[in-house]
Design a protein around this motif. Structure first.
Motif, short mmCIF file in Angstrom:
data_model
loop_
_atom_site.label_atom_id
_atom_site.label_comp_id
_atom_site.label_asym_id
_atom_site.label_seq_id
_atom_site.Cartn_x
_atom_site.Cartn_y
_atom_site.Cartn_z
N TYR A 73 75.08 25.95 50.80
CA TYR A 73 74.42 24.66 51.00
C TYR A 73 73.06 24.84 51.67
N GLY A 74 72.10 24.01 51.21
CA GLY A 74 70.71 24.16 51.60
C GLY A 74 70.34 23.46 52.88
N GLU A 75 69.06 23.51 53.21
CA GLU A 75 68.59 23.00 54.50
C GLU A 75 68.73 21.48 54.63
N GLU A 76 68.87 20.77 53.51
CA GLU A 76 69.00 19.31 53.58
C GLU A 76 70.45 18.84 53.57
N ILE A 77 71.38 19.78 53.54
CA ILE A 77 72.82 19.45 53.52
C ILE A 77 73.45 19.93 54.82
N ASP A 78 74.19 19.03 55.52
CA ASP A 78 74.85 19.49 56.74
C ASP A 78 76.25 20.02 56.41
N GLU A 79 76.85 20.67 57.38
CA GLU A 79 78.13 21.34 57.16
C GLU A 79 79.24 20.36 56.77
N ASN A 80 79.26 19.20 57.40
CA ASN A 80 80.30 18.22 57.08
C ASN A 80 80.21 17.76 55.64
N LYS A 81 79.00 17.51 55.17
CA LYS A 81 78.81 17.06 53.79
C LYS A 81 79.25 18.16 52.82
N ALA A 82 78.93 19.40 53.15
CA ALA A 82 79.34 20.51 52.28
C ALA A 82 80.86 20.65 52.26
N ASN A 83 81.51 20.50 53.41
CA ASN A 83 82.97 20.61 53.46
C ASN A 83 83.65 19.46 52.73
N ASN A 84 83.06 18.25 52.80
CA ASN A 84 83.61 17.12 52.05
C ASN A 84 83.54 17.38 50.55
N LEU A 85 82.43 17.96 50.10
CA LEU A 85 82.31 18.31 48.68
C LEU A 85 83.35 19.36 48.30
N ALA A 86 83.57 20.33 49.18
CA ALA A 86 84.56 21.37 48.90
C ALA A 86 85.96 20.77 48.72
N GLU A 87 86.28 19.74 49.51
CA GLU A 87 87.59 19.08 49.37
C GLU A 87 87.70 18.38 48.02
N LYS A 88 86.61 17.74 47.58
CA LYS A 88 86.62 17.11 46.25
C LYS A 88 86.80 18.16 45.15
N LEU A 89 86.12 19.29 45.31
CA LEU A 89 86.22 20.36 44.31
C LEU A 89 87.62 20.95 44.26
N GLN A 90 88.28 21.02 45.42
CA GLN A 90 89.63 21.58 45.46
C GLN A 90 90.58 20.71 44.65
N THR A 91 90.32 19.40 44.66
CA THR A 91 91.14 18.48 43.85
C THR A 91 90.86 18.66 42.37
N GLU A 92 89.59 18.85 42.04
CA GLU A 92 89.20 19.01 40.63
C GLU A 92 89.65 20.35 40.06
N PHE A 93 89.59 21.40 40.88
CA PHE A 93 89.86 22.76 40.40
C PHE A 93 91.04 23.34 41.19
N ASN A 94 92.19 22.86 40.89
CA ASN A 94 93.40 23.30 41.58
C ASN A 94 93.67 24.78 41.28
N GLY A 95 93.92 25.55 42.33
CA GLY A 95 94.21 26.96 42.15
C GLY A 95 92.99 27.85 42.27
N VAL A 96 91.82 27.24 42.38
CA VAL A 96 90.58 28.01 42.56
C VAL A 96 90.19 27.99 44.04
N ASP A 97 89.85 29.15 44.59
CA ASP A 97 89.41 29.22 45.98
C ASP A 97 88.00 28.67 46.11
N ILE A 98 87.82 27.75 47.06
CA ILE A 98 86.52 27.14 47.30
C ILE A 98 86.04 27.56 48.68
N GLU A 99 84.83 28.10 48.78
CA GLU A 99 84.28 28.45 50.08
C GLU A 99 82.89 27.88 50.23
#
Length: 536
Positions: free
Chosen positions: A494-520
């Motif tokens: 994540y870039g300079e305009e994205i904070d850690e919380n926003k990036a982690n929230n996106l990771a949670e959405k991705l985990q739902t979309e891509f079950n079984g794939v590791d998201i970091e």
């Protein structure tokens, strides 16, 4: 007004005015970037390359046509940035060859110089592509050759050459489908036209002059450091440039080899840049003076820096491998350093390092084998040019993205030989999928996608995959396009305009979309790009 000959005074003005004309119009060139992303930098790269050429002309007090052309060649060679800058430096190198030994310039000489310029540039590119700056240069040179014996007035000659170049530029979209789809002409070709027009204006008496202050602000700053020796056998780090010399770099290297070690002797047509560790800098300089004039002399006493060469009371060992990587963003720099990259050059999108920047980085590492990771397709040519200028054992791994560079380092194994490592690293970079999420800087229509200024875009493999208004949704849609059942890891930088919380929230959405794939999620801190995505 009819002009049949150019003297050195007008020739120098033509070079300077050509650089100024391009600088004044660099944003026009930048805006011709195929994708409407905020990192169009062709105009900046070409302008910085030309400014380096002019800096060398001024610093070397070049007076004759031969000296002026050679200084422009060597300056552009060392200052070349991006693919467009490297090609421009090769055009100037060939142009210089065509003016070698000339005291004045007429139409046949100028036409011959254009021919040499084109031939040199085509030879420098492994796979020349028509519809680029090369085409504009070639068709301009062909027109120039056609005018020999038919035209004596240099002004009229250049006007016709420029018309031919502009005609070629207009037809570049017919040669490259990507230009046609984007509705633009080739940016590098446009930059070359501005250079030619600037030269013509100077010859016609129209000068676009930048102040000295402007030049000082625009000069490329080169920060060099010295090799860290395992022991200080030779105490003085000595650097200088020999100009106005006919000696080959390898020949001079052999002459001074008895005086020390850690030698770097590189050069172009009329200058040699020397770096050596020695106990007798005066004797080295005396040897150099026999072969030309000396400039930019610098001598450092390394024994005062001894504490920086000792770790835990023991002398550093010479490494078998050293890595140089190019990247932007504090977080990404930290990732590379954690993966044992010796030197990170700040650069990439919008800030392509020059050939000399890369040579300077090479001078800072002490590995027997040096592997350069450009991490950007627009830096590979400059990295290869630096490799050719250096006498050290250097490999350029053609990484085009940050994720490719990181993945290549992860498979590196110091216990196996160089060729096996390179083979493994090349294999992995071909298997890494990269995504980029950024914003549009203008309205356009690409691949039947209507894009408005400030829209969010998801890009992969040189193609705009998704467009929308929401950063998270565009990122999710982009990954749906590139993730397959064979992939099991998604990394979000994540870039300079994205904070850690926003990036982690996106990771949670991705985990739902891509079950079984590791998201970091990893802090990248990169500008302009909200996310860089790696899929493996």
């Amino acid at each position: 007004m009819k002009i049949e000959y150019l003297d050195s005074t007008i020739a120098k003005k033509a070079f300077i005015n050509a650089a100024n004309k391009l600088d004044k119009n660099k944003e026009v060139v930048n805006e011709l970037n195929v994708f409407p992303v905020p990192d169009g930098d062709t105009g900046i790269n070409m302008s910085l390359t030309m400014q380096s050429a002019i800096k060398h002309i001024r610093n070397n007090n070049a007076d004759t046509i031969d000296e002026i052309a050679k200084a422009a060649s060597s300056g552009s060679l060392m200052g070349a940035r991006g693919n467009s800058g490297v090609i421009l430096s090769q055009l100037l190198r060939g142009f210089s060859k065509g003016l070698r030994g000339k005291e004045k310039i007429n139409v046949p000489i100028l036409a011959n110089a254009f021919k040499h310029a084109t031939e040199t540039a085509y030879k420098a590119v492994m796979k020349p592509i028509e519809g680029t700056i090369l085409t504009v240069a070639r068709e301009s040179a062909e027109k120039a050759e056609e005018l020999i014996g038919k035209e004596e007035d240099i002004i009229s000659f250049l006007e016709q050459v420029i018309i031919a170049g502009e005609d070629a530029l207009r037809r570049t979209p017919e040669m490259l489908d990507v230009l046609k789809k984007a509705g633009v002409v080739d940016a590098g070709g446009k930059g070359l036209i501005y250079i030619l027009k600037g030269a013509l204006e100077a010859i016609s008496g129209k000068i676009v002059e930048l102040s000295n202050e402007d030049f000082e602000k625009k000069e490329i700053q080169i920060h060099e450091a010295h090799d860290n020796d395992t022991e200080i056998k030779f105490g003085y780090c000595t650097e200088f440039i020999i100009k106005k010399t006919d000696m080959e770099p390898t020949e001079f290297r052999n002459y001074i080899s008895k005086y020390g070690d850690s030698m770097l002797v590189v050069g172009s047509d009329e200058m040699i840049k020397v770096h050596i560790h020695t106990n007798n800098p005066g004797e080295v300089l005396e040897e150099a003076l026999k072969n030309g004039e000396l400039i930019d002399i610098k001598i450092d006493n390394m024994r005062y820096q001894h504490e920086n060469r000792i770790v835990n009371g023991k002398a550093k060992e010479i490494k078998k491998y050293s890595f140089i990587a190019i990247s932007m963003g504090e977080g990404i720099k930290n990732v590379f350093e954690d993966l044992n990259v010796d030197h990170v050059i700040t650069g990439g999108q919008t800030m392509n390092p020059s050939t000399e920047d890369i040579l300077s980085a090479i001078d800072k590492v002490d590995g027997e084998n040096i592997i350069i990771l450009p991490n950007n397709s627009n830096i590979i040519l400059a990295a290869n040019q630096a490799r050719e200028l250096s006498e050290r054992n250097i490999e350029v791994l053609p990484t085009k993205t940050i994720p490719q560079g990181i993945s290549a380092l992860l498979v590196f194994d110091e216990e196996i030989d160089l060729n096996d490592n390179l083979e493994n690293m090349k294999e992995i970079i071909n298997n890494v999928k990269t995504g980029q999420v950024t914003y549009a800087v203008r309205d356009t229509n690409i691949n039947d996608k209507e894009i408005k200024k400030d829209d969010i875009m998801g890009i992969s493999d040189g193609d705009i995959k998704t467009v929308g208004k929401d950063i998270d949704q565009v990122t999710i849609d982009l990954l749906k396009e590139i993730v397959t059942e064979d992939n099991d890891i998604i990394s979000l930088f994540y870039g300079e305009e994205i904070d850690e919380n926003k990036a982690n929230n996106l990771a949670e959405k991705l985990q739902t979309e891509f079950n079984g794939v590791d998201i970091e999620t990893i802090y990248g801190g990169q500008p302009l790009y909200y996310y860089l995505v790696s899929v493996e």
